[in-house]
Motif scaffolding. Structure first.
Motif, PDB file in Angstrom:
ATOM      1  N   VAL A   1     -24.413 -16.411 -19.973  1.00  0.00           N
ATOM      2  CA  VAL A   1     -23.197 -15.875 -19.021  1.00  0.00           C
ATOM      3  C   VAL A   1     -23.348 -14.277 -18.694  1.00  0.00           C
ATOM      4  N   GLN A   2     -23.941 -13.619 -19.863  1.00  0.00           N
ATOM      5  CA  GLN A   2     -23.918 -11.988 -19.498  1.00  0.00           C
ATOM      6  C   GLN A   2     -25.006 -11.832 -18.610  1.00  0.00           C
TER       7      GLN A   2
ATOM      8  N   ALA B   1     -16.071 -18.718 -11.517  1.00  0.00           N
ATOM      9  CA  ALA B   1     -17.073 -19.446 -12.011  1.00  0.00           C
ATOM     10  C   ALA B   1     -18.121 -20.121 -11.118  1.00  0.00           C
TER      11      ALA B   1
ATOM     12  N   ALA C   1     -17.066 -10.609 -18.419  1.00  0.00           N
ATOM     13  CA  ALA C   1     -17.517 -11.978 -18.759  1.00  0.00           C
ATOM     14  C   ALA C   1     -17.185 -12.726 -19.779  1.00  0.00           C
ATOM     15  N   VAL C   2     -17.088 -14.018 -19.912  1.00  0.00           N
ATOM     16  CA  VAL C   2     -16.978 -14.586 -21.013  1.00  0.00           C
ATOM     17  C   VAL C   2     -17.786 -14.522 -22.253  1.00  0.00           C
TER      18      VAL C   2
ATOM     19  N   ASP D   1     -28.021 -14.731 -24.022  1.00  0.00           N
ATOM     20  CA  ASP D   1     -26.549 -14.898 -23.532  1.00  0.00           C
ATOM     21  C   ASP D   1     -26.527 -15.292 -22.088  1.00  0.00           C
TER      22      ASP D   1
ATOM     23  N   LYS E   1     -29.467 -23.286 -18.597  1.00  0.00           N
ATOM     24  CA  LYS E   1     -28.552 -23.094 -19.942  1.00  0.00           C
ATOM     25  C   LYS E   1     -29.495 -23.840 -21.157  1.00  0.00           C
TER      26      LYS E   1
ATOM     27  N   MET F   1     -16.797 -23.969 -15.226  1.00  0.00           N
ATOM     28  CA  MET F   1     -15.423 -24.085 -15.584  1.00  0.00           C
ATOM     29  C   MET F   1     -14.926 -25.648 -15.752  1.00  0.00           C
TER      30      MET F   1
ATOM     31  N   ASP G   1     -17.187 -16.845 -15.745  1.00  0.00           N
ATOM     32  CA  ASP G   1     -17.890 -17.952 -16.512  1.00  0.00           C
ATOM     33  C   ASP G   1     -18.893 -18.489 -15.649  1.00  0.00           C
ATOM     34  N   ASP G   2     -19.873 -19.214 -16.363  1.00  0.00           N
ATOM     35  CA  ASP G   2     -20.925 -19.876 -15.485  1.00  0.00           C
ATOM     36  C   ASP G   2     -20.163 -21.307 -15.244  1.00  0.00           C
TER      37      ASP G   2
ATOM     38  N   THR H   1     -10.701 -21.656 -21.290  1.00  0.00           N
ATOM     39  CA  THR H   1     -11.403 -20.308 -21.650  1.00  0.00           C
ATOM     40  C   THR H   1     -10.927 -19.047 -21.097  1.00  0.00           C
ATOM     41  N   LEU H   2     -10.993 -19.335 -19.705  1.00  0.00           N
ATOM     42  CA  LEU H   2     -10.331 -18.309 -18.618  1.00  0.00           C
ATOM     43  C   LEU H   2      -8.989 -17.862 -19.107  1.00  0.00           C
TER      44      LEU H   2
END
Length: 247
Positions: free
Chosen positions: A152-153, A237, A136-137, A150, A97, A212, A209-210, A217-218
């Motif tokens: 997560v994408q 995640a 995906a988030v 991005d 990240k 949690m 998501d990567d 968020t989820l």
């Protein structure tokens, strides 16, 4: 499950590789060694609904829901997070990240799915395989520009390919910024109407998501999925923050 291209598979099979976590000799056909794989911080005893780490005793007595979910379960029907954000896992997440190391991201995804046992589905994974699409988030635009991609994408595309599921899009209505250090309720207030999904969704959707942290968020994305026509929503995640940070 396939996350590597044909040329990478060939190299893994025929050339002696080295584990990126300890620099020792990797197992044949895999990019890590057995010792490091066994030593990964795993989220083996987790709540089935929110994946918060629980003590081993809870699973031993057949308790599959944490105290919070027993009282007030969230919107997710089931949630899978195979790793805990500690030690080597945290190091890989940071390299991916913060430094944009795509090899670290792919390795993290491969490790997580291997720990989860996606290649040989169990009864616990049946619902995951029955999902009809992955959502995906979506990224925060400001943070995406800071990272340059991005994150997560990028992972979600490879997850969708590995599971053989379509990847559908969600959108953020506004930018929130970092929520690090905020409690679950504070995160909820900041993002309560954050996500939107255009077009109807299939009945069974898996959110991705990567990392949690509190699950807020989820949960908010799950609500947007129900509004878009989904009937069952699960979450996946790669890593969960340690239990002490979930307050």
């Amino acid at each position: 499950m396939e996350l590597f291209g044909w040329h990478e598979r060939l190299l893994l099979r025929w050339l002696p590789g080295f584990c990126p976590l300890c620099r020792g000799r990797a197992m044949v056909g895999l990019p890590w060694c057995e010792r490091c794989f066994r030593a990964l911080p795993r989220n083996d005893h987790a709540c089935w609904l929110c994946a918060v780490p629980m003590v081993e005793h809870a699973a031993a007595v057949g308790q599959w829901e944490c105290e919070r979910c027993q009282v007030a379960p969230g919107l997710l029907h089931q949630c899978w997070v195979p790793l805990v954000l500690q030690h080597e896992v945290e190091w890989l997440v940071r390299r991916y990240k913060s430094s944009g190391n795509l090899h670290a991201g792919r390795l993290l995804l491969e490790l997580a799915l291997s720990v989860l046992g996606v290649a040989s589905p169990s009864e616990q994974l049946a619902a995951l395989w029955q999902c009809e699409a992955i959502v995906a988030v979506p990224p925060d635009v400001i943070r995406q520009r800071q990272r340059g991609f991005d994150h997560v994408q990028w992972l979600a595309k490879r997850l969708a390919k590995a599971l053989g599921k379509p990847l559908l899009a969600a959108h953020r209505r506004y930018s929130v910024g970092s929520q690090r250090g905020l409690r679950r309720e504070e995160r909820w207030r900041n993002i309560s109407d954050l996500f939107a999904i255009s077009g109807p969704l299939p009945a069974r959707v898996l959110l991705f998501d990567d990392v949690m942290t509190t699950g807020a968020t989820l949960e908010v994305l799950a609500r947007a999925c129900f509004e878009a026509g989904a009937e069952w929503v699960g979450g996946l995640a790669l890593a969960r923050t340690p239990a002490a940070k979930h307050a």
